[in-house]
Scaffold this active site. Structure first.
Site, PDB file in Angstrom:
ATOM      1  N   ARG A  66     -25.316  -8.785 -35.703  1.00 24.55           N
ATOM      2  CA  ARG A  66     -24.947  -9.160 -34.378  1.00 24.55           C
ATOM      3  C   ARG A  66     -23.563  -9.990 -34.881  1.00 24.55           C
ATOM      4  NH1 ARG A  66     -27.274  -6.044 -31.992  1.00 24.55           N
ATOM      5  NH2 ARG A  66     -29.024  -6.412 -30.476  1.00 24.55           N
ATOM      6  N   HIS A 117     -20.047  -0.546 -32.324  1.00 21.34           N
ATOM      7  CA  HIS A 117     -21.524  -0.803 -32.021  1.00 21.34           C
ATOM      8  C   HIS A 117     -22.342   0.616 -32.124  1.00 21.34           C
ATOM      9  CE1 HIS A 117     -24.605  -3.953 -30.585  1.00 21.34           C
ATOM     10  NE2 HIS A 117     -25.201  -2.825 -31.177  1.00 21.34           N
TER      11      HIS A 117
END
Lengths: 317, 317
Positions: A233, A280
């Site tokens: 993250r 991502h």
């Protein structure tokens, strides 16, 4: 009666999830009542037994689903779901652990570790420049690779790297054994862990403890020329401190996650010559493998057996 | 009496070999009489018991060393030594098998397999172009990787790739089991093996059987877009046929070995946009690990035990 399963993720993905969940049920010789339309009434919501969930799904008030026996996050990271006040506290939330997600993540991470280890970009440059000169990279046995986070993803990466004979170290909240490697645990061990890590891999969940974990002081503990691979993250690294460290101290970074996604076009990380941005995509839950895993857990639950990979809300993952 | 060992490789490397051989002997608690000056007389040559040899070494007439109990090739590939008419037929020639060579080769090959698997160059291009779009590579479990040659090097690569969950296949002269993979053997099996291989790795010795093995017809058997990694010997692939296949049929090639080395500046492979040239550095014998292996075999020989990795001259490796 067939368990009532509600899909509550992105509408565009609903048909694939329907196909795969029904296929998995068929293979297992069981029936499920699979629904993908958001419940129209409170009564309809109340009869849902299992929920497949993403934080960008269509359910405005998750508390209407508080009768469910389990909610399956379709993503490995659950920090956004946990931040929702409407998430029913009484329903177990399960984080996604499934072979497709794990294999894809390990593929991504190992590709970038090998790229930095062997110097793929330097190799390509020398080839383009028609240079014939002997440069031997160090052997994997002499390359120190560190992993922050040793859950399903980090643990798998650690095991593969050890089998590739890297000098593997792992850091986690509580001490975990790494077969063929060395475990570090807790904040006190972080400086020693960082100071020896030539290639650092982030695979920890985002929690109050990991937010900003890699600040300027900790980035400075890494050896000069170290590489970072962040597939966890964004906010685990202080973005401003990272930008500063990339200008001299660090060798480079491959980043799949960011404070803001998509990464805004004017974010300076895009223009950093030693940064590789990936959108991502390090890994993704694959319905064809994940459906079987979800169904396996639904069947366990129906038999009265305990659920696995249940999120500990106080821990945050 | 201490075994008389002659180093007969490049003079520049002699000091490192002396250091490492004496260190290995010291560790083992034995003595060796290590020499690196070419014998001045026939009598001096005749008393040498073990020879460390490269084909570019200083001994003009290897037959003067025919009294030796063993000759250790410092390279894994022995085809140039075998082509020398002065190589004494009565002295066992041992090909180099040592951990440093194996680990370095596996590192190189795996780095390029992962690079092609995940699409590192496309990843770098998208990052430079500031593109944020979802592209997921296939999982390793769905990627077919084939290895030609399953000796010490090919076998190690196969084992590591299988542990990384690739769909591994191996082709060799005689059938070899690949744990977690599939073995093919002999010319009859080559078309089926090639037709399914998305990433092809060459790690076979150069022999009369493997010279020109990958000709135009066989390159055409590979699936469109396939990649080749040649870390064995250049002449195993027909260079002209390879150039033609790279112009459309193949996805690309990473080549560490060539018909002529260094690769001449005007060789068209340099300019091929989908070719990566590396200067015969995929792996190298590392004295610090190889010396221990050579000493282990010298001690075995002195105890009257059989030597290992002895070259079969009729087979060619």
């Amino acid at each position: 009666m067939a368990p009532r399963v509600l899909y509550a993720g992105l509408a565009a993905d609903a048909p694939e999830w329907r196909t795969e969940m029904l296929k998995a049920a068929h293979e297992a010789g069981v029936e499920i009542d699979f629904r993908s339309a958001p419940p129209a009434t409170a009564a309809e919501a109340a009869e849902i037994e299992y929920v497949l969930l993403t934080s960008d799904g269509p359910i405005a008030d998750l508390s209407t689903l508080a009768n469910a026996k389990a909610m399956f996050s379709l993503w490995a990271g659950v920090e956004t779901l946990l931040s929702r006040p409407d998430l029913p506290a009484s329903t177990p939330l399960i984080r996604m652990v499934e072979p497709g997600l794990t294999i894809g993540m390990t593929d991504y991470v190992l590709a970038h570790v090998m790229r930095y280890h062997i110097g793929i970009e330097e190799t390509l440059e020398r080839s383009r420049a028609k240079r014939w000169d002997d440069v031997y990279p160090p052997l994997s046995i002499n390359r120190k690779v560190g992993i922050i986070g040793l859950g399903a993803l980090g643990g798998d990466v650690a095991e593969r790297l050890a089998f590739l004979r890297f000098d593997v170290r792992g850091w986690s909240r509580s001490l975990k054994q790494i077969p063929g490697g060395r475990g570090f645990a807790g904040m006190d061990a972080l400086p020693e862990f960082l100071s020896e890590t030539e290639i650092l891999i982030l695979l920890a969940p985002l929690t109050t403890e990991t937010k900003g974990l890699l600040n300027a002081a900790r980035l400075a503990m890494l050896p000069k020329g170290a590489y970072i691979i962040n597939a966890a993250r964004g906010p685990i690294i202080d973005e401003g401190a990272l930008l500063a460290a990339l200008d001299g101290h660090l060798g480079g970074a491959t980043l799949d996650v960011f404070d803001e996604e998509p990464l805004p076009p004017d974010n300076p990380l895009w223009a950093c010559p030693n940064v590789t941005v990936t959108p991502h995509i390090a890994s993704v839950t694959r319905p064809e493998t994940a459906a079987r895993e979800i169904l396996r857990q639904i069947r366990q639950s129906e038999r009265g057996e305990p659920l696995e990979n249940v999120v500990d809300v106080t821990r945050g993952y």
